[in-house]
Design a protein around this motif. Sequence first.
Motif, PDB file in Angstrom:
ATOM      1  N   PHE A   1      -7.745 -32.757  12.871  1.00 42.51           N
ATOM      2  CA  PHE A   1      -6.799 -31.789  13.717  1.00 42.51           C
ATOM      3  C   PHE A   1      -7.168 -30.742  14.357  1.00 42.51           C
ATOM      4  O   PHE A   1      -6.412 -29.562  14.417  1.00 42.51           O
ATOM      5  CB  PHE A   1      -5.902 -31.690  12.775  1.00 42.51           C
ATOM      6  CG  PHE A   1      -5.858 -30.873  11.282  1.00 42.51           C
ATOM      7  CD1 PHE A   1      -6.137 -31.534  10.113  1.00 42.51           C
ATOM      8  CD2 PHE A   1      -5.814 -29.514  11.471  1.00 42.51           C
ATOM      9  CE1 PHE A   1      -6.381 -31.007   9.268  1.00 42.51           C
ATOM     10  CE2 PHE A   1      -6.419 -28.933  10.096  1.00 42.51           C
ATOM     11  CZ  PHE A   1      -6.549 -29.580   9.108  1.00 42.51           C
TER      12      PHE A   1
ATOM     13  N   ALA B   1      -3.156 -26.434  15.668  1.00 40.41           N
ATOM     14  CA  ALA B   1      -2.573 -25.078  15.147  1.00 40.41           C
ATOM     15  C   ALA B   1      -2.451 -24.097  16.268  1.00 40.41           C
ATOM     16  O   ALA B   1      -1.445 -23.293  16.092  1.00 40.41           O
ATOM     17  CB  ALA B   1      -3.358 -24.764  14.091  1.00 40.41           C
TER      18      ALA B   1
ATOM     19  N   ARG C   1       1.697 -23.691  15.589  1.00 38.52           N
ATOM     20  CA  ARG C   1       2.123 -22.959  14.168  1.00 38.52           C
ATOM     21  C   ARG C   1       3.159 -22.026  14.648  1.00 38.52           C
ATOM     22  O   ARG C   1       4.103 -21.852  13.663  1.00 38.52           O
ATOM     23  CB  ARG C   1       1.104 -22.044  13.811  1.00 38.52           C
ATOM     24  CG  ARG C   1       1.301 -21.409  12.645  1.00 38.52           C
ATOM     25  CD  ARG C   1       0.240 -20.582  12.071  1.00 38.52           C
ATOM     26  NE  ARG C   1      -0.644 -21.607  11.707  1.00 38.52           N
ATOM     27  CZ  ARG C   1      -1.835 -21.229  11.201  1.00 38.52           C
ATOM     28  NH1 ARG C   1      -2.680 -20.057  11.403  1.00 38.52           N
ATOM     29  NH2 ARG C   1      -2.929 -22.048  10.831  1.00 38.52           N
TER      30      ARG C   1
ATOM     31  N   ARG D   1      -1.800 -22.432   1.568  1.00 39.70           N
ATOM     32  CA  ARG D   1      -2.970 -22.370   2.149  1.00 39.70           C
ATOM     33  C   ARG D   1      -3.221 -22.867   3.715  1.00 39.70           C
ATOM     34  O   ARG D   1      -3.804 -22.516   4.574  1.00 39.70           O
ATOM     35  CB  ARG D   1      -4.061 -23.359   1.188  1.00 39.70           C
ATOM     36  CG  ARG D   1      -5.488 -23.689   1.598  1.00 39.70           C
ATOM     37  CD  ARG D   1      -6.274 -22.623   1.833  1.00 39.70           C
ATOM     38  NE  ARG D   1      -7.617 -22.904   2.087  1.00 39.70           N
ATOM     39  CZ  ARG D   1      -7.886 -23.044   3.485  1.00 39.70           C
ATOM     40  NH1 ARG D   1      -7.317 -22.994   4.288  1.00 39.70           N
ATOM     41  NH2 ARG D   1      -9.434 -23.408   3.760  1.00 39.70           N
ATOM     42  N   MET D   2      -2.360 -23.722   4.020  1.00 38.56           N
ATOM     43  CA  MET D   2      -2.200 -24.649   5.364  1.00 38.56           C
ATOM     44  C   MET D   2      -1.305 -24.200   6.337  1.00 38.56           C
ATOM     45  O   MET D   2      -1.143 -24.609   7.560  1.00 38.56           O
ATOM     46  CB  MET D   2      -2.346 -26.060   5.205  1.00 38.56           C
ATOM     47  CG  MET D   2      -3.311 -26.762   4.217  1.00 38.56           C
ATOM     48  SD  MET D   2      -4.969 -26.532   4.988  1.00 38.56           S
ATOM     49  CE  MET D   2      -5.452 -27.242   6.257  1.00 38.56           C
ATOM     50  N   PHE D   3      -0.622 -23.188   5.752  1.00 40.40           N
ATOM     51  CA  PHE D   3       0.088 -22.266   6.822  1.00 40.40           C
ATOM     52  C   PHE D   3       1.454 -23.210   7.426  1.00 40.40           C
ATOM     53  O   PHE D   3       1.803 -22.869   8.709  1.00 40.40           O
ATOM     54  CB  PHE D   3      -0.533 -21.629   7.902  1.00 40.40           C
ATOM     55  CG  PHE D   3      -1.584 -20.483   7.356  1.00 40.40           C
ATOM     56  CD1 PHE D   3      -1.011 -19.533   6.446  1.00 40.40           C
ATOM     57  CD2 PHE D   3      -2.772 -20.593   7.922  1.00 40.40           C
ATOM     58  CE1 PHE D   3      -1.986 -18.688   6.004  1.00 40.40           C
ATOM     59  CE2 PHE D   3      -3.655 -19.687   7.316  1.00 40.40           C
ATOM     60  CZ  PHE D   3      -3.408 -18.712   6.598  1.00 40.40           C
TER      61      PHE D   3
ATOM     62  N   PHE E   1      -7.161 -21.952   9.780  1.00 43.62           N
ATOM     63  CA  PHE E   1      -6.790 -22.163   8.553  1.00 43.62           C
ATOM     64  C   PHE E   1      -7.677 -21.496   7.587  1.00 43.62           C
ATOM     65  O   PHE E   1      -8.176 -21.919   6.415  1.00 43.62           O
ATOM     66  CB  PHE E   1      -6.650 -23.805   8.135  1.00 43.62           C
ATOM     67  CG  PHE E   1      -5.761 -24.573   8.802  1.00 43.62           C
ATOM     68  CD1 PHE E   1      -4.324 -24.510   8.496  1.00 43.62           C
ATOM     69  CD2 PHE E   1      -6.014 -24.956  10.012  1.00 43.62           C
ATOM     70  CE1 PHE E   1      -3.577 -25.239   9.489  1.00 43.62           C
ATOM     71  CE2 PHE E   1      -5.213 -25.670  10.867  1.00 43.62           C
ATOM     72  CZ  PHE E   1      -3.830 -25.808  10.735  1.00 43.62           C
ATOM     73  N   CYS E   2      -7.471 -20.091   7.842  1.00 38.98           N
ATOM     74  CA  CYS E   2      -8.475 -19.301   6.967  1.00 38.98           C
ATOM     75  C   CYS E   2      -7.691 -18.547   5.874  1.00 38.98           C
ATOM     76  O   CYS E   2      -6.614 -17.987   6.294  1.00 38.98           O
ATOM     77  CB  CYS E   2      -9.149 -18.382   7.878  1.00 38.98           C
ATOM     78  SG  CYS E   2     -10.303 -17.067   7.049  1.00 38.98           S
ATOM     79  N   PRO E   3      -8.097 -18.403   4.544  1.00 31.75           N
ATOM     80  CA  PRO E   3      -7.005 -17.853   3.684  1.00 31.75           C
ATOM     81  C   PRO E   3      -6.819 -16.350   4.146  1.00 31.75           C
ATOM     82  O   PRO E   3      -7.807 -15.633   4.496  1.00 31.75           O
ATOM     83  CB  PRO E   3      -8.221 -17.714   2.340  1.00 31.75           C
ATOM     84  CG  PRO E   3      -9.150 -19.030   2.415  1.00 31.75           C
ATOM     85  CD  PRO E   3      -9.112 -19.042   3.900  1.00 31.75           C
ATOM     86  N   GLY E   4      -5.724 -15.918   3.900  1.00 31.86           N
ATOM     87  CA  GLY E   4      -5.236 -14.603   4.241  1.00 31.86           C
ATOM     88  C   GLY E   4      -5.069 -14.230   5.676  1.00 31.86           C
ATOM     89  O   GLY E   4      -4.715 -13.099   6.133  1.00 31.86           O
ATOM     90  N   ILE E   5      -5.389 -15.390   6.643  1.00 32.23           N
ATOM     91  CA  ILE E   5      -5.203 -15.190   8.221  1.00 32.23           C
ATOM     92  C   ILE E   5      -4.399 -16.029   8.703  1.00 32.23           C
ATOM     93  O   ILE E   5      -4.949 -16.841   9.328  1.00 32.23           O
ATOM     94  CB  ILE E   5      -6.571 -15.004   8.737  1.00 32.23           C
ATOM     95  CG1 ILE E   5      -7.574 -14.133   8.033  1.00 32.23           C
ATOM     96  CG2 ILE E   5      -6.676 -14.691  10.290  1.00 32.23           C
ATOM     97  CD1 ILE E   5      -8.988 -13.874   8.635  1.00 32.23           C
ATOM     98  N   PRO E   6      -3.077 -15.714   8.756  1.00 32.33           N
ATOM     99  CA  PRO E   6      -2.123 -16.503   9.547  1.00 32.33           C
ATOM    100  C   PRO E   6      -2.090 -16.426  10.901  1.00 32.33           C
ATOM    101  O   PRO E   6      -1.679 -17.461  11.756  1.00 32.33           O
ATOM    102  CB  PRO E   6      -0.718 -16.408   8.806  1.00 32.33           C
ATOM    103  CG  PRO E   6      -0.801 -15.155   8.207  1.00 32.33           C
ATOM    104  CD  PRO E   6      -2.224 -14.649   7.983  1.00 32.33           C
TER     105      PRO E   6
END
Lengths: 435, 435
Positions: free
Chosen positions: A290, A294, A298, A329-331, B125-130
Amino acid sequence: MTPDDLSGFFVDPATLRRDEHILLDYSFECVGDPREAAAHLCSEQSTAQWRRIGVDEDFRPRFAAKVLDLQVEGRLDGFSYPIPASTAPTGEVRACRVRIAHPHANFGPRIPNLLSAVCGEGPFFCPGIPILKLLDIHFPDAYLSQFEGPKFGIDGLRERLQAYDRPIFFGVIKPNIGLPPEPFCEAGYQSWLGGLDIAKDDEMLADPDWSPLAERTALLGAARQRAERETGTPKIYLANITDEVDRLLELHDTAVANGANALLLNALPVGLSAARMVRRHTQVPLIAHFPFIAAFSRLEHYGVHARVMTKLQRLAGFDAIIMPGFGPRMFTPEEEVMQCVDACLADMGPIRRSLPVPGGSDWAGTLAGVHARIGSADFGFVPGRGVFGHPHGPRGGAASVRQAWDAIARGIPLAEHARHHPELQAALDAFGAKG
Amino acid sequence: MTPDDLSGFFVDPATLRRDEHILLDYSFECVGDPREAAAHLCSEQSTAQWRRIGVDEDFRPRFAAKVLDLQVEGRLDGFSYPIPASTAPTGEVRACRVRIAHPHANFGPRIPNLLSAVCGEGPFFCPGIPILKLLDIHFPDAYLSQFEGPKFGIDGLRERLQAYDRPIFFGVIKPNIGLPPEPFCEAGYQSWLGGLDIAKDDEMLADPDWSPLAERTALLGAARQRAERETGTPKIYLANITDEVDRLLELHDTAVANGANALLLNALPVGLSAARMVRRHTQVPLIAHFPFIAAFSRLEHYGVHARVMTKLQRLAGFDAIIMPGFGPRMFTPEEEVMQCVDACLADMGPIRRSLPVPGGSDWAGTLAGVHARIGSADFGFVPGRGVFGHPHGPRGGAASVRQAWDAIARGIPLAEHARHHPELQAALDAFGAKG
C-alpha cells in the motif's frame, strides 16, 4: 450555469440505465448553491463544453455525468481544512454528499482513464468546491466483466497452500534493508519451518545491487521447496518485483523460474495499470502493498477513500491486498479498515474475492483482535518484527503466531496456552508490553 | 528508541557523501520528542530493523536514512487537520521541518521504488507523526545521470515549432467528450489556421468507441500537415494516448504513424514509470497532464508537494508539463505555481528543461498575467473554451490569443490593440467579465 444548463446534469434514478454507468459517491464542501456545485462536479468530469459554438447540439444526454442524489448535510463555519485565502471561494460553506452516475463508455474498461475521470482535474478543480473526497465507487457487472480480476483469489490461494478455515500466515523478512541474500534466505527458511505460509520481501526491498532479485529468488525459491519437503506443507515465497514498468514481466519470469511462487507489487508506485499488465501475464498469485495511498486517503474530508483504492486493486487483479490494519500505529480508524476488508470480500459480480491482509506491528498477541474484528478467518496476518525480531529468531517467531492461532481456535486463553509453548511465552514477554 | 538507537539516524552534514544520497524535505507534526520522531521517520523509510536477533551488526551506517537538519518550528494547539480520536497520539503537538539524506542505493534509479521509499509506508506510518508532507526532493547528479529525462525539452520543442522568444500556444479541442472525429478534426484544423502551435486532445479523451484513437489521429495528423502547408509554419497535433500500460507503445506507434507529432499522457493515472517506458521508446515529444495529483498535493501540511511531482515528471522524461495554473479557479496559490514552474526550468544536472504549461480557464485576456508572473516567455499557454468556445469559433479563438501576445510583445494595451483586431475584441466581449 442557467437553470437549463443545470437540469441537464440531473437524472431521475428511475430512468437511469444502470449497466451503462458507474456510480460515484463524493463528499464535498462548497460555497454557493449546492445544486449548481453538484452540476459543475458532473460537468467538469465529463461534458464541460457540451456543444460547439453555432451548432444546435447537446452531448449531455449520452455523455454527461449526472447527479442521482444530492444531500446537503449542513452549514459549516468554514472549510474543514484551511484553504489559502487567495484561492478560497468566499461565502457560506455547506457540506454535501452526492451520488453521480458517470457513463463508462466515456473512457472504457481502462484504469488510467477511469482514474482520470473520477479523481482527476474535473472533480478536484470544480468551481466552488475546494474540498472534496471520492468516498466510494460502484461498478455494474457490464463494466466489471471487461476486467480479469484476481487469477486465484482467496479460494485459489487457500488451495495452493492447502490452508482452509484459518488465516493465512505471512511474515515480512527482516532486517529488510541491507541483509545480503544468504542470511536473508536463512531467515525465510526458518520462518517456514516455524509455520509461516508465506515469507515475503519487504515492500522496500526489490532489486538493489546488494540483494539482486535473481540471486535472492534463486536462494529463496530453493529454500522454499526444501521447507515444503521438510514440513510436508505447501509454502510460498513472495518476491517483490516492484520496479520500472518495462522490467516487470522480465522480473516476473526470472522470479517465477527461480521458485518464487507469488509476487509482490507496490500497487500505486508501479501504477494500477501496470499491475493489471502483470496480472494478464502472471502464472502465480499477485499481492499488493500500500505505499503512497495514505498520502491521499487519510484525511476524512479530502482526497480518495482507501476503500476505493482497495476496490481498484481488486479490479486490477490482486489476489491479496496488504492494507493498513488495526491499532493506533496505522492511523486508520477501525471502521475504515473494515470498509477495506469488505471491499476485498463483498460481491463484485464476476470478479474473484481478494484476501484482505490488514497489517501493522502485528505479533502473536494481536492475532485474536484482528480475528475478532474481521469476524472470520478470511484474512492474512502479516507480522514483521513480530516474527523476525522474536527472541528465538524467525522459527520461534513463526511458531509463536501459529501457537496463538491454535489457542484462539481451541478457545484457550493465550497466557494459559503459553505455559506449554515457550515461543508464545517468549513473544508475550518480548512484545506484550507494547501489545 | 534508546539514545544510541537515535544517534544512528543523525549525520553531520560535513561528513555526508552527497553523491550517494537524495535529500528529502518534510514538514511534520508530532507528539513527543521531535528528535525521536525524526529518527523514526528515517528508520521507518529505511532500516526499521537494523540487525538480526543475536548477531552483532548494524546496517545503519550504510543503509539508514539520516537526519541532516531538524527545525522545531513551534507548538500547535493541536494537529492542523483533525485526526480520528482512536488513532491520534495524545500530548503536546509540535510542528517541525526536517531534511533527511536517504542512500539511493537502497532502491536505485527506479521511480516506483523511489516513491515507495519517500512517500510510502515508512513516512506516512511513522510513530508519533500522523501529519506529514513531503515538501521537496533533491537529487545528486550521480543519481540523475541514470535517467533519460526529456528527449527534446524546451529547446527541442522550440526547434520543432520554429517558435522562439514567445510562449508556446496550446489549445484543448472542445467539446472534449462526445464530438466525433470529423468535426473534432475540423476544430483542430481551424485552431491551427488561427495561430495555435499545438492543438491537443483533452486529458479525458483517449481511445473511446465513439472517437477511436486510430481514426482520430489519422484525421488530425493529415489536417495538421495541411495546416502546416497552408500557414508555412510547423504545427503539432498532441494526441492523448493515456490507456492501459500494455497498450501504450502500440498506441504511440499508431498515433505517430498517423501524424500525431507529440503525445499526451496523464502522468499519475498511467504511472510515472509507464511514462518513462514511453520516453525510452518515443520518437516525439511527450506532454504530461495532471489528473490525480491534487488529491495529495493541495493541503498545506499533508501529502506530497506539487513541485515534487513536477520534478518527478521531468525526471520521467516529459518535454512539457501541464499543471494547475494561476487564478482562484485552480485552487493553487501563486507561490506554488511558481515553485512548479521553477521545477521545470531550474538546473537539474544532465536532465533537460521541461516546458511548464500552467493552465486553467485561460483566454486571450489572461495571457499578460501569466507572462508577467512567470517573468519570461518560457511557458506554454493552454486555453480550452478560450479558443474553442470563442464566438468566432476556434480559428478566431486562436487568433485572439496570438493577437494578445502581439499586443504584449509590442507593449500595446489589450483594449487598444483590440480596436483593430476583431477576434481579440470578441474575446474581450465574451470572456472579459470573467477575466
